[in-house]
Scaffold this motif. Structure first.
Motif, PDB file in Angstrom:
ATOM      1  N   CYS A 177      12.544  25.430  65.263  1.00 15.69           N
ATOM      2  CA  CYS A 177      11.333  25.844  65.944  1.00 15.69           C
ATOM      3  C   CYS A 177      10.218  26.069  65.104  1.00 15.69           C
ATOM      4  N   ARG A 178      10.338  26.663  63.801  1.00 14.55           N
ATOM      5  CA  ARG A 178       9.185  26.815  62.855  1.00 14.55           C
ATOM      6  C   ARG A 178       8.742  25.497  62.597  1.00 14.55           C
ATOM      7  N   LEU A 179       9.854  24.563  62.254  1.00 16.30           N
ATOM      8  CA  LEU A 179       9.196  23.218  61.708  1.00 16.30           C
ATOM      9  C   LEU A 179       8.629  22.292  62.729  1.00 16.30           C
ATOM     10  N   CYS A 180       9.071  22.539  64.039  1.00 15.79           N
ATOM     11  CA  CYS A 180       8.414  21.775  65.203  1.00 15.79           C
ATOM     12  C   CYS A 180       6.923  22.148  65.198  1.00 15.79           C
ATOM     13  N   ALA A 181       6.972  23.541  65.266  1.00 15.99           N
ATOM     14  CA  ALA A 181       5.551  24.031  65.481  1.00 15.99           C
ATOM     15  C   ALA A 181       4.580  23.669  64.190  1.00 15.99           C
ATOM     16  N   PHE A 182       5.087  23.735  62.847  1.00 14.19           N
ATOM     17  CA  PHE A 182       4.308  23.286  61.876  1.00 14.19           C
ATOM     18  C   PHE A 182       3.996  21.588  61.959  1.00 14.19           C
ATOM     19  N   LYS A 183       4.918  20.944  62.495  1.00 15.02           N
ATOM     20  CA  LYS A 183       4.775  19.380  62.522  1.00 15.02           C
ATOM     21  C   LYS A 183       3.584  19.226  63.619  1.00 15.02           C
ATOM     22  N   TYR A 184       3.505  19.709  64.783  1.00 15.32           N
ATOM     23  CA  TYR A 184       2.859  19.370  65.922  1.00 15.32           C
ATOM     24  C   TYR A 184       1.293  19.962  65.556  1.00 15.32           C
ATOM     25  N   ARG A 185       1.123  21.056  64.760  1.00 12.60           N
ATOM     26  CA  ARG A 185       0.078  21.823  64.229  1.00 12.60           C
ATOM     27  C   ARG A 185      -0.646  20.737  63.269  1.00 12.60           C
ATOM     28  N   PHE A 186       0.292  20.219  62.343  1.00 11.58           N
ATOM     29  CA  PHE A 186      -0.175  19.526  61.093  1.00 11.58           C
ATOM     30  C   PHE A 186      -0.774  17.919  61.648  1.00 11.58           C
ATOM     31  N   ARG A 187      -0.081  17.441  62.759  1.00 16.82           N
ATOM     32  CA  ARG A 187      -0.436  16.016  63.307  1.00 16.82           C
ATOM     33  C   ARG A 187      -1.636  16.235  64.504  1.00 16.82           C
ATOM     34  N   ALA A 188      -1.912  17.436  64.902  1.00 14.95           N
ATOM     35  CA  ALA A 188      -2.728  17.394  66.197  1.00 14.95           C
ATOM     36  C   ALA A 188      -3.794  16.741  66.190  1.00 14.95           C
ATOM     37  N   GLY A 189      -3.586  15.791  67.247  1.00 14.82           N
ATOM     38  CA  GLY A 189      -5.119  14.747  67.420  1.00 14.82           C
ATOM     39  C   GLY A 189      -4.800  13.625  66.581  1.00 14.82           C
ATOM     40  N   ASN A 190      -3.984  13.447  65.600  1.00 14.01           N
ATOM     41  CA  ASN A 190      -3.994  12.185  64.724  1.00 14.01           C
ATOM     42  C   ASN A 190      -2.729  11.476  65.253  1.00 14.01           C
ATOM     43  N   LYS A 191      -1.996  11.393  66.175  1.00 11.35           N
ATOM     44  CA  LYS A 191      -0.936  10.405  66.578  1.00 11.35           C
ATOM     45  C   LYS A 191      -1.521   9.772  67.833  1.00 11.35           C
TER      46      LYS A 191
END
Length: 90
Positions: free
Chosen positions: A33-47
């Motif tokens: 969960c921690r890793l997924c939350a980080f991933k989605y925030r990190f890529r937000a709006g860039n995929k």
């Protein structure tokens, strides 16, 4: 938001994340969960094809699930190790 809470591609007789807990344990799912939350925030709006708002909503879903797991754990072990009086006076 469509595709964030219980997306159709993860449905079956059991919720995917609950099967993960059963198979891999709570600590692994908390880390996930921690890793997924980080991933989605990190890529937000860039995929391509994913809005920033949808990525943030996905991150928040994992954060909420993690918080729920931590509350569940605290409630389960709230009295563990505490001295119990059983009605007798000290």
């Amino acid at each position: 938001m469509e595709g964030v809470n219980h997306p159709e591609h993860y449905q079956g007789p059991h919720e995917c994340i609950e099967v993960m807990r059963a198979m891999f344990g709570d600590q692994a799912v908390e880390d996930f969960c921690r890793l997924c939350a980080f991933k989605y925030r990190f890529r937000a709006g860039n995929k391509d094809g994913e809005s920033k708002e949808k990525d943030i909503a996905k991150a928040e879903w994992y954060e909420d699930y993690l918080i729920g797991m931590q509350k569940e754990y605290r409630n389960r072990y709230a009295n563990y190790g505490r001295r119990v009086n059983y009605g007798k006076e000290d």
